[in-house]
Scaffold this motif. Structure first.
Motif, PDB file in Angstrom:
ATOM      1  N   LEU A 388      73.856  48.744 -10.250  1.00  0.00           N
ATOM      2  CA  LEU A 388      73.262  47.436  -9.997  1.00  0.00           C
ATOM      3  C   LEU A 388      74.057  46.735  -8.902  1.00  0.00           C
ATOM      4  O   LEU A 388      75.252  46.979  -8.733  1.00  0.00           O
ATOM      5  CB  LEU A 388      73.276  46.576 -11.265  1.00  0.00           C
ATOM      6  CG  LEU A 388      72.558  47.147 -12.493  1.00  0.00           C
ATOM      7  CD1 LEU A 388      72.810  46.250 -13.704  1.00  0.00           C
ATOM      8  CD2 LEU A 388      71.062  47.283 -12.228  1.00  0.00           C
ATOM      9  N   GLY A 389      73.386  45.846  -8.168  1.00  0.00           N
ATOM     10  CA  GLY A 389      74.078  45.106  -7.125  1.00  0.00           C
ATOM     11  C   GLY A 389      73.586  43.679  -7.029  1.00  0.00           C
ATOM     12  O   GLY A 389      72.476  43.360  -7.452  1.00  0.00           O
ATOM     13  N   ASN A 396      77.879  34.083 -10.949  1.00  0.00           N
ATOM     14  CA  ASN A 396      78.759  33.512 -11.969  1.00  0.00           C
ATOM     15  C   ASN A 396      78.947  34.524 -13.095  1.00  0.00           C
ATOM     16  O   ASN A 396      78.063  35.337 -13.391  1.00  0.00           O
ATOM     17  CB  ASN A 396      78.178  32.203 -12.502  1.00  0.00           C
ATOM     18  CG  ASN A 396      76.759  32.358 -12.981  1.00  0.00           C
ATOM     19  OD1 ASN A 396      75.856  32.469 -12.168  1.00  0.00           O
ATOM     20  ND2 ASN A 396      76.562  32.378 -14.286  1.00  0.00           N
ATOM     21  N   PRO A 397      80.101  34.518 -13.730  1.00  0.00           N
ATOM     22  CA  PRO A 397      80.419  35.559 -14.709  1.00  0.00           C
ATOM     23  C   PRO A 397      79.410  35.721 -15.840  1.00  0.00           C
ATOM     24  O   PRO A 397      79.157  36.845 -16.278  1.00  0.00           O
ATOM     25  CB  PRO A 397      81.793  35.121 -15.238  1.00  0.00           C
ATOM     26  CG  PRO A 397      82.421  34.413 -14.077  1.00  0.00           C
ATOM     27  CD  PRO A 397      81.282  33.669 -13.430  1.00  0.00           C
ATOM     28  N   GLU A 398      78.815  34.630 -16.330  1.00  0.00           N
ATOM     29  CA  GLU A 398      77.890  34.782 -17.458  1.00  0.00           C
ATOM     30  C   GLU A 398      76.589  35.452 -17.038  1.00  0.00           C
ATOM     31  O   GLU A 398      76.025  36.250 -17.792  1.00  0.00           O
ATOM     32  CB  GLU A 398      77.619  33.415 -18.112  1.00  0.00           C
ATOM     33  CG  GLU A 398      78.842  32.823 -18.780  1.00  0.00           C
ATOM     34  CD  GLU A 398      79.592  33.831 -19.654  1.00  0.00           C
ATOM     35  OE1 GLU A 398      78.955  34.502 -20.500  1.00  0.00           O
ATOM     36  OE2 GLU A 398      80.815  33.965 -19.485  1.00  0.00           O
ATOM     37  N   ALA A 399      76.099  35.163 -15.837  1.00  0.00           N
ATOM     38  CA  ALA A 399      74.920  35.877 -15.330  1.00  0.00           C
ATOM     39  C   ALA A 399      75.280  37.345 -15.092  1.00  0.00           C
ATOM     40  O   ALA A 399      74.461  38.246 -15.339  1.00  0.00           O
ATOM     41  CB  ALA A 399      74.426  35.229 -14.036  1.00  0.00           C
ATOM     42  N   TRP A 400      76.497  37.599 -14.631  1.00  0.00           N
ATOM     43  CA  TRP A 400      76.985  38.977 -14.443  1.00  0.00           C
ATOM     44  C   TRP A 400      76.930  39.734 -15.768  1.00  0.00           C
ATOM     45  O   TRP A 400      76.463  40.880 -15.822  1.00  0.00           O
ATOM     46  CB  TRP A 400      78.412  38.924 -13.901  1.00  0.00           C
ATOM     47  CG  TRP A 400      78.995  40.208 -13.385  1.00  0.00           C
ATOM     48  CD1 TRP A 400      79.142  40.564 -12.075  1.00  0.00           C
ATOM     49  CD2 TRP A 400      79.537  41.294 -14.145  1.00  0.00           C
ATOM     50  NE1 TRP A 400      79.730  41.797 -11.975  1.00  0.00           N
ATOM     51  CE2 TRP A 400      79.994  42.274 -13.228  1.00  0.00           C
ATOM     52  CE3 TRP A 400      79.692  41.551 -15.504  1.00  0.00           C
ATOM     53  CZ2 TRP A 400      80.586  43.478 -13.633  1.00  0.00           C
ATOM     54  CZ3 TRP A 400      80.278  42.750 -15.913  1.00  0.00           C
ATOM     55  CH2 TRP A 400      80.712  43.695 -14.984  1.00  0.00           C
ATOM     56  N   TYR A 403      73.362  40.570 -16.774  1.00  0.00           N
ATOM     57  CA  TYR A 403      72.895  41.645 -15.889  1.00  0.00           C
ATOM     58  C   TYR A 403      73.483  42.989 -16.343  1.00  0.00           C
ATOM     59  O   TYR A 403      72.773  43.997 -16.451  1.00  0.00           O
ATOM     60  CB  TYR A 403      73.352  41.305 -14.475  1.00  0.00           C
ATOM     61  CG  TYR A 403      72.697  42.026 -13.329  1.00  0.00           C
ATOM     62  CD1 TYR A 403      71.383  42.464 -13.361  1.00  0.00           C
ATOM     63  CD2 TYR A 403      73.420  42.218 -12.146  1.00  0.00           C
ATOM     64  CE1 TYR A 403      70.807  43.085 -12.261  1.00  0.00           C
ATOM     65  CE2 TYR A 403      72.855  42.842 -11.042  1.00  0.00           C
ATOM     66  CZ  TYR A 403      71.549  43.274 -11.106  1.00  0.00           C
ATOM     67  OH  TYR A 403      70.992  43.889 -10.014  1.00  0.00           O
ATOM     68  N   TYR A 404      74.765  42.975 -16.652  1.00  0.00           N
ATOM     69  CA  TYR A 404      75.468  44.201 -17.050  1.00  0.00           C
ATOM     70  C   TYR A 404      74.965  44.719 -18.394  1.00  0.00           C
ATOM     71  O   TYR A 404      74.660  45.906 -18.550  1.00  0.00           O
ATOM     72  CB  TYR A 404      76.967  43.923 -17.118  1.00  0.00           C
ATOM     73  CG  TYR A 404      77.818  45.126 -17.482  1.00  0.00           C
ATOM     74  CD1 TYR A 404      78.097  46.120 -16.551  1.00  0.00           C
ATOM     75  CD2 TYR A 404      78.355  45.258 -18.761  1.00  0.00           C
ATOM     76  CE1 TYR A 404      78.874  47.222 -16.878  1.00  0.00           C
ATOM     77  CE2 TYR A 404      79.130  46.360 -19.105  1.00  0.00           C
ATOM     78  CZ  TYR A 404      79.390  47.337 -18.147  1.00  0.00           C
ATOM     79  OH  TYR A 404      80.158  48.425 -18.490  1.00  0.00           O
ATOM     80  N   ASN A 405      74.853  43.831 -19.371  1.00  0.00           N
ATOM     81  CA  ASN A 405      74.507  44.254 -20.732  1.00  0.00           C
ATOM     82  C   ASN A 405      73.008  44.444 -20.940  1.00  0.00           C
ATOM     83  O   ASN A 405      72.585  45.422 -21.562  1.00  0.00           O
ATOM     84  CB  ASN A 405      75.049  43.235 -21.747  1.00  0.00           C
ATOM     85  CG  ASN A 405      76.555  43.299 -21.872  1.00  0.00           C
ATOM     86  OD1 ASN A 405      77.146  44.372 -21.883  1.00  0.00           O
ATOM     87  ND2 ASN A 405      77.197  42.143 -21.947  1.00  0.00           N
ATOM     88  N   THR A 406      72.203  43.516 -20.429  1.00  0.00           N
ATOM     89  CA  THR A 406      70.776  43.526 -20.728  1.00  0.00           C
ATOM     90  C   THR A 406      69.994  44.428 -19.773  1.00  0.00           C
ATOM     91  O   THR A 406      69.092  45.158 -20.201  1.00  0.00           O
ATOM     92  CB  THR A 406      70.208  42.091 -20.689  1.00  0.00           C
ATOM     93  OG1 THR A 406      70.996  41.261 -21.544  1.00  0.00           O
ATOM     94  CG2 THR A 406      68.775  42.053 -21.158  1.00  0.00           C
ATOM     95  N   VAL A 407      70.321  44.389 -18.494  1.00  0.00           N
ATOM     96  CA  VAL A 407      69.623  45.226 -17.520  1.00  0.00           C
ATOM     97  C   VAL A 407      70.303  46.596 -17.405  1.00  0.00           C
ATOM     98  O   VAL A 407      69.657  47.633 -17.484  1.00  0.00           O
ATOM     99  CB  VAL A 407      69.553  44.532 -16.144  1.00  0.00           C
ATOM    100  CG1 VAL A 407      68.832  45.420 -15.132  1.00  0.00           C
ATOM    101  CG2 VAL A 407      68.844  43.181 -16.263  1.00  0.00           C
ATOM    102  N   GLY A 408      71.608  46.586 -17.234  1.00  0.00           N
ATOM    103  CA  GLY A 408      72.338  47.843 -17.067  1.00  0.00           C
ATOM    104  C   GLY A 408      72.731  48.524 -18.356  1.00  0.00           C
ATOM    105  O   GLY A 408      73.295  49.620 -18.333  1.00  0.00           O
TER     106      GLY A 408
END
Length: 654
Positions: A388-389, A396-400, A403-408
């Protein structure tokens, strides 16, 4: 003046998996450090070796970097090549039938084009341009929707040595006129209309209006792609349909071999004041940056399905749609529409349907999708994703984390990329198989990029205090000049006090591991009671609150503190209609920031809105928010906004 203070404290670290490291193009920190060391030991030789290995040259270069007329640097100057040849012809022997582009239109219709077909289309259109008398050095404005045709138009210009200037399809006639006249364009390539979210949006009438304004006498051809079939006004002496120009042309066009420093394109970026700046990029150095970042940052593999969601009207769409993926021989997705049509699951359905492996989008899009459907990704099969990029602004860290947990699904590294229109390609970004990743940090510079942080005197800042982000040595993909205004280029990017460093215009700090954290634009630094704070860190603190989907922070004059902090907040739930409830939530958020960062960062004022003013590319227009905070009339052009009505709501927000 004191350094910019860093107030964000993020301690989470994510190591790349052993499986990802094993297959990575740059595998492990030792491999990354070896590349960095090679650059430090012989900087011009390092880049010369990469240019010889990566690009196909018609005439090999004999000299690497010329710094004799700094800051007007030249790379590989006596070499000759053609960018379109490097993107298309080189693949015909081994991957001619490989899919180059998977195009999904607004209504969901999918079409595919192979490298052989794309090469033929580009050649036909290039021959069509030549039949209109367009050739090497001529400027061509491209004002098209996201489409295969947009890529064809860009590649065709590159093929004949014409210099393209792509204008985003959301820009107004005034903005288009400014760009046509500044570039002295000889042709405009457009469409009758574009489709976005089920709606037709005219393009040809906007071109007509721009040309009627005056000063566009250099334009002798308007080439119109029929997208919607709408009736449009027609000027027989000027206008020609794309299909009439295209269909009769042969499918072979010999590339125009150009010098390495020949301008590939001009891309206009709006300055905070004054007329737009025409960022001029070279041919060889620019393409080298795009290809190396595809290889290193996106860890590109021949089996990847690559999707960058950016429009070709922005530099991201140049480097990671029109040029970088094609030069690597990739299969990529090109998308015409918006991520919320027909619903907020559109992105995730497309990842599922096209088996996307690498997904690259903007933090603003991510935050909007969290608000509109945070659980939606779980309804789709996203198992094809491996990387992901993010691009456009700091995430911001919470959106990160979402993105990491839910999408990736906790298994895909995220490459948070820092770069600019002016740099042409990634400058600071994780190499996903080499380094641990920290939410909110763009991590470390790419090998060969000599980034640093300095104070206002140009002296390096060595502790965790923030300062101005600079790049100390010229690099191949950087801006060459501002079109027609070399003095503006020198003053904007190489001011005397910076000792010859490239001044990025962003503030940043480094942590104990040397990781870079972008704190916002220099223009957005707040000066509160003698403290200098970056807006991004306050925004991150607000978005970390479970009630908040998105936030933007600006300053306004304060008689005691010098500058007060005004936060515009979009809640995950509905905007409160009861003033008492608004005040209650605002006070809770103010206290949250005070506890998270410290009392100095506590917003003086919080305004709630259904959204934030954004361009159609998702960029938050903070200049407009500053004007609202200061009670000023908004006099600048707002036609590029996706949602201009939000301005009135925010003016009256409580």
């Amino acid at each position: 003046m004191s350094n910019i203070e860093s107030v964000l404290n993020e301690v989470r670290v994510f190591e790349p998996s052993a499986e990802f490291v094993k297959q990575a193009n740059v595998s492990g920190m030792q491999a990354y450090q070896a590349l960095c060391k090679a650059a430090e030991q012989d900087y011009p030789g390092y880049w010369a070796n990469l240019a010889r290995e990566t690009l196909q040259w018609k005439k090999p270069f004999t000299k690497s970097l010329d710094e004799s007329n700094a800051p007007f640097f030249k790379w590989f100057e006596d070499g000759e090549l053609n960018v379109s040849y490097n993107c298309l012809d080189i693949h015909l022997a081994e991957r001619a039938e490989k899919t180059a582009i998977i195009f999904e239109s607004d209504d969901g219709k999918v079409s595919k084009v192979s490298y052989r077909e794309l090469h033929g289309r580009v050649s036909q259109f290039a021959n069509g341009l030549k039949s209109r008398g367009i050739g090497k050095g001529d400027r061509v404005v491209i004002y098209l929707p996201m489409s295969i045709e947009a890529v064809v138009a860009m590649q065709a210009c590159a093929r004949i040595g014409a210099i393209h200037s792509v204008v985003f399809g959301g820009f107004s006639a005034k903005s288009l006129h400014e760009r046509i006249t500044d570039a002295k364009a000889c042709a405009v390539i457009t469409a009758d209309a574009q489709m976005r979210g089920g709606k037709q949006m005219p393009l040809k009438p906007i071109v007509d209006e721009a040309l009627a304004t005056g000063g566009c006498e250099s334009v002798h051809s308007v080439i119109v792609y029929r997208r919607s079939g709408n009736n449009v006004e027609w000027n027989d002496g000027l206008d020609i349909w794309w299909h009439d120009l295209f269909n009769s042309q042969p499918t072979h066009c010999e590339p125009e071999w150009v010098g390495a420093e020949h301008p590939l394109f001009i891309l206009y970026t709006s300055g905070s004041t004054g007329r737009p700046k025409g960022v001029q990029h070279s041919s060889a150095g620019y393409l080298l940056g795009a290809m190396l970042s595809m290889k290193w940052v996106f860890d590109y593999k021949d089996s990847d399905i690559f999707w960058c969601t950016a429009d070709v009207g922005w530099v991201t769409g140049h480097s990671y749609v029109a040029y970088g993926p094609l030069a690597m021989g990739a299969t990529q997705v090109v998308f015409e529409s918006v991520p919320t049509y027909p619903d907020a699951g559109r992105f995730w359905k497309m990842v599922q349907d096209h088996k996307v492996t690498t997904f690259y989008t903007a933090p603003t899009a991510i935050r909007s999708l969290i608000k509109l459907g945070g659980e939606l990704p779980k309804q789709y099969d996203l198992s094809s994703l491996r990387l992901l990029g993010t691009v456009g602004e700091p995430i911001n860290p919470e959106a990160w984390m979402w993105y990491y947990n839910t999408v990736g699904q906790g298994r895909c590294p995220i490459v948070d990329t820092w770069w600019q229109t002016e740099t042409g390609s990634h400058m600071i970004a994780p190499l996903p198989g080499a380094m641990p990743i920290k939410p909110g940090s763009c991590t470390l510079p790419l090998p060969g990029i000599m980034a640093s942080i300095v104070n206002e005197a140009g002296d390096e800042v060595h502790d965790q205090h923030g300062g101005f982000l600079v790049i100390k040595r010229p690099f191949p993909s950087q801006i060459r000049t501002i079109w027609g205004d070399p003095e503006r280029y020198r003053k904007s990017y190489f001011p005397e006090e910076m000792h010859g460093y490239y001044l990025a215009g962003d503030s940043a700090h480094r942590d104990d591991d040397g990781y870079f954290w972008i704190m916002g634009r220099i223009d957005d630094v707040l000066k509160v009671s003698g403290h200098r704070l970056g807006t991004m860190e306050i925004e991150s603190a607000l978005v970390a609150n479970p009630l908040v989907a998105e936030a933007a922070v600006v300053g306004k004059p304060h008689e005691i503190k010098g500058e007060g902090i005004v936060a515009y907040v979009v809640l995950k739930g509905s905007r409160p209609s009861d003033p008492n409830k608004s005040r209650e939530i605002a006070e809770d958020l103010r206290n949250w920031v005070s506890k998270t960062i410290g009392p100095i960062a506590k917003p003086d004022e919080i305004r709630f809105g259904d959204n934030l003013p954004k361009t159609r590319s998702g960029k938050i227009m903070r200049r407009l928010l500053r004007a609202i905070a200061n009670g000023e009339e908004i006099s600048q052009d707002v036609s590029t906004l996706e949602n201009p009505a939000i301005l009135d709501q925010l003016k009256n927000a409580i």
